[in-house]
Design a protein around this motif. Sequence first.
Motif, mmCIF file in Angstrom:
data_model
loop_
_atom_site.group_PDB
_atom_site.id
_atom_site.type_symbol
_atom_site.label_atom_id
_atom_site.label_comp_id
_atom_site.label_asym_id
_atom_site.label_seq_id
_atom_site.Cartn_x
_atom_site.Cartn_y
_atom_site.Cartn_z
ATOM 1 N N UNK A 1 0.841 -1.193 0.000
ATOM 2 C CA UNK A 1 0.000 0.000 0.000
ATOM 3 C C UNK A 1 0.882 1.251 0.000
ATOM 4 N N UNK A 2 0.342 2.257 -0.631
ATOM 5 C CA UNK A 2 1.097 3.478 -0.880
ATOM 6 C C UNK A 2 0.513 4.641 -0.069
ATOM 7 N N UNK A 3 -0.791 4.586 0.184
ATOM 8 C CA UNK A 3 -1.490 5.691 0.859
ATOM 9 C C UNK A 3 -0.844 5.985 2.216
ATOM 10 N N UNK A 4 -0.558 7.250 2.429
ATOM 11 C CA UNK A 4 -0.005 7.698 3.708
ATOM 12 C C UNK A 4 1.486 7.434 3.868
ATOM 13 N N UNK A 5 2.104 6.792 2.867
ATOM 14 C CA UNK A 5 3.537 6.474 2.972
ATOM 15 C C UNK A 5 4.382 7.655 2.477
ATOM 16 N N UNK A 6 5.599 7.727 3.010
ATOM 17 C CA UNK A 6 6.556 8.712 2.487
ATOM 18 C C UNK A 6 7.294 8.078 1.318
ATOM 19 N N UNK A 7 7.162 8.690 0.136
ATOM 20 C CA UNK A 7 7.849 8.142 -1.044
ATOM 21 C C UNK A 7 8.893 9.143 -1.529
ATOM 22 N N UNK A 8 10.090 8.653 -1.760
ATOM 23 C CA UNK A 8 11.128 9.502 -2.340
ATOM 24 C C UNK A 8 11.425 9.003 -3.745
ATOM 25 N N UNK A 9 11.241 9.880 -4.731
ATOM 26 C CA UNK A 9 11.569 9.542 -6.115
ATOM 27 C C UNK A 9 12.861 10.281 -6.445
ATOM 28 N N UNK A 10 13.911 9.528 -6.747
ATOM 29 C CA UNK A 10 15.193 10.173 -7.075
ATOM 30 C C UNK A 10 15.313 10.215 -8.593
#
Length: 283
Positions: A157-166
């Motif tokens: 699951x992605x909702x509420x997660x911290x995602x870093x796109x480099x």
Amino acid sequence: MSVMSTILDGKKVAAAWRLETQIRVSQLLEHQVVPGLAVVLVGHDPASEIYVRNKVKQATKIGIYSVVKRLPEDTSEVALLQVIRELNADPEIDGILVQLPLPDQIDEETILLAVDPNKDVDGFHPYNFGRLWSGQRGLVPATAAGIMKLLADYRISVAGKNALVIGRSLIVGRPLAALLLAANATVTIAHSQTQNVAQLAQQADIVVAALGVPKYVTSDFIKPGAVVIDVGTNRVDGKLVGDVDFDSVASKAAFITPVPGGVGPMTIAALLSQTVDLAQKRQ
Ligand SMILES: Nc1nc2c(c(=O)[nH]1)N[C@@H](CN(C=O)c1ccc(C(=O)N[C@@H](CCC(=O)O)C(=O)O)cc1)CN2
């Protein structure tokens, strides 16, 4: 204690996805609709040659009619625009893609703008990019779509997660950031001017490496239990190497994509699926 991560098997998920797409193609064929894909390749970049060959091979295998328009390295912008105009007008073609990168004499933006937004299977036309960033459904760049599908298949699951796109490329970084945002992640985009990328990565639940630097992401970037997606396809001494130092990161992350066999196969599967979406609209 070091824990081994689960490997996100893009090869396996892509194979299953292609089968689903093949079923959709057979249903269209029953209604005399043959999905059509046109791939435009300018020049002889060896990596592009491989990707185009694989796209056409896999498209043909599942019943998509595909054509490759091969143009010489010194093709002018005007000549390329003419080819795109013809494909835009061709009723047998549902999806058009121009393989990137293009030679220096050609302005990428001018070319992407010339593709009919309704046939823009790569989702790079500003109209489709604008729709993506405004949170509307539409044509989405294949690598980003493939990554989202891989996460979904593994029930990550992605909702509420911290995602870093480099990486902030048109092909991967920007569209993926938009899709992660649409899926309710808190998204940070790091790029060549970003300070302390490692520090940002340590806060991230999901790290996507799409910058084109071999083994840039090492284990000290990674929070234990994070999800690590490697988009890199760097050739080092004839070997394919990702942007993630797989061996060190795999002992810390909960999930990780391999290179090869992770994001790459998902990119082509997404392209095929989206070509069939377009043919369904024609029907
Ligand atoms: N018009 C476009 N140009 C480019 C795109 C794109 O989506 N549209 N993306 C990349 C290249 N690309 C598709 O075109 C692509 C890259 C990698 C793979 C892949 O399957 N990689 C394999 C390894 C293959 C190898 O040995 O090199 C893997 O990772 O397992 C597929 C497609 C740039 N241009």
